[in-house]
Scaffold this motif. Sequence first.
Motif, PDB file in Angstrom:
ATOM      1  N   THR A 135     -31.498  26.000 -41.818  1.00 45.75           N
ATOM      2  CA  THR A 135     -30.436  27.050 -42.145  1.00 45.75           C
ATOM      3  C   THR A 135     -29.394  27.023 -41.065  1.00 45.75           C
ATOM      4  O   THR A 135     -29.908  26.799 -39.847  1.00 45.75           O
ATOM      5  CB  THR A 135     -31.047  28.467 -42.308  1.00 45.75           C
ATOM      6  N   ASN A 176     -29.701  25.399 -46.199  1.00 43.48           N
ATOM      7  CA  ASN A 176     -29.019  26.888 -46.446  1.00 43.48           C
ATOM      8  C   ASN A 176     -27.723  26.834 -45.744  1.00 43.48           C
ATOM      9  O   ASN A 176     -27.927  27.032 -44.283  1.00 43.48           O
ATOM     10  CB  ASN A 176     -29.942  28.270 -46.225  1.00 43.48           C
ATOM     11  N   ARG A 227     -28.268  28.598 -52.867  1.00 41.83           N
ATOM     12  CA  ARG A 227     -28.544  28.263 -51.285  1.00 41.83           C
ATOM     13  C   ARG A 227     -28.016  29.454 -50.543  1.00 41.83           C
ATOM     14  O   ARG A 227     -28.422  29.006 -49.130  1.00 41.83           O
ATOM     15  CB  ARG A 227     -27.719  27.013 -51.158  1.00 41.83           C
ATOM     16  N   SER A 229     -28.604  32.423 -48.205  1.00 42.99           N
ATOM     17  CA  SER A 229     -29.512  33.397 -47.864  1.00 42.99           C
ATOM     18  C   SER A 229     -29.239  34.406 -46.696  1.00 42.99           C
ATOM     19  O   SER A 229     -28.019  34.480 -46.608  1.00 42.99           O
ATOM     20  CB  SER A 229     -30.714  32.147 -47.063  1.00 42.99           C
TER      21      SER A 229
END
Length: 340
Positions: A135, A176, A227, A229
Amino acid sequence: MSEEQEKTDHYASAAKTVSPDRPWLFRTYAGHSTAATSNALYKKNLGKGQTGLSIAFDLPTQTGYDSDHVLSKGEVGKVGVPVSHLGDMETLFHEIPLEQMNTSMTINATAPWLLALYIACAEKQGVPRTKLSGTTQNDLIKEYLSRGTYIYPPKQSLRLITDVISFTYSEVPKWNPMNVCSYHLQEAGATPVQELAYALATAISVLDSVKASGQVPDADFSRVVGRISFFVNAGVRFVTELCKMRAFTRLWDEICRERYGVEEEKYRRFRYGVQVNSLGLTEQQPENNVYRIVLEMLAVVLSKDARARAVQLPAWNEAMGLPRPWDQQWSLRLQQIIAF
């Protein structure tokens, strides 16, 4: 056999067939001094059972300055690890197999560049970008709302967020590209309800921008939504925080379904990581911070349908200074005890 014994046998048999839930990712937010020092810390934490990495960058890296810039003086390596170039990134992840890692990078204004360095580092390890998991926070809107480490005006910042999302959905599909970050909102004074509202408004603004940019075909837009988050705060108001996460989950499902027409349930899941509220930890009687940390963590792991995907806990003595490896180990053990 008595009725009571039959019930006991029934419950015992049922218990044997129930598989425990897979635990969330165990992380500690870490990085300091130099890339080499931080690398040693990461490997030590992974050896103790940590299952993901959460990278803290220093302020010069967050705001786009090299470590040798005059404005970086006094801040290099202070609140995170300095990364000025690919060599620093390679040192940071030396002997850490990136294809096995789930790496969270708390970086916003310079997120496109740090992600590019991470991809380049992985490829030098022989790891294709399509296998990378992790991420980038990449929430420049939050920087205007709470932290202040922005570089560009809001419009251009939103464009950068959009470009990163549009790039990763096809090039780094397991990544992400944005962690809508409401954590700092609560530390800046927002209530849990306001935290929820601003975070959802930010997510809508970003997804609307991606859709309007035309960089993602309509047929693939649901994948992009899936995707996105979130990174939330968990404060000491246990019942309020528990309800907040359940509300987050239901409202996000509704937004994805009704505003963006996402039909697949897996793309409507509210996927989030959490850091419990560090600002509430006290320097006075710091050992009592352990109870605060555990209480705050319980609010985000008890609800099966609103459980965090990744949790990182501060050290009990964070209000006093940079935690020692042993202090971080204690935070990790708290997670493991609750999870197992």
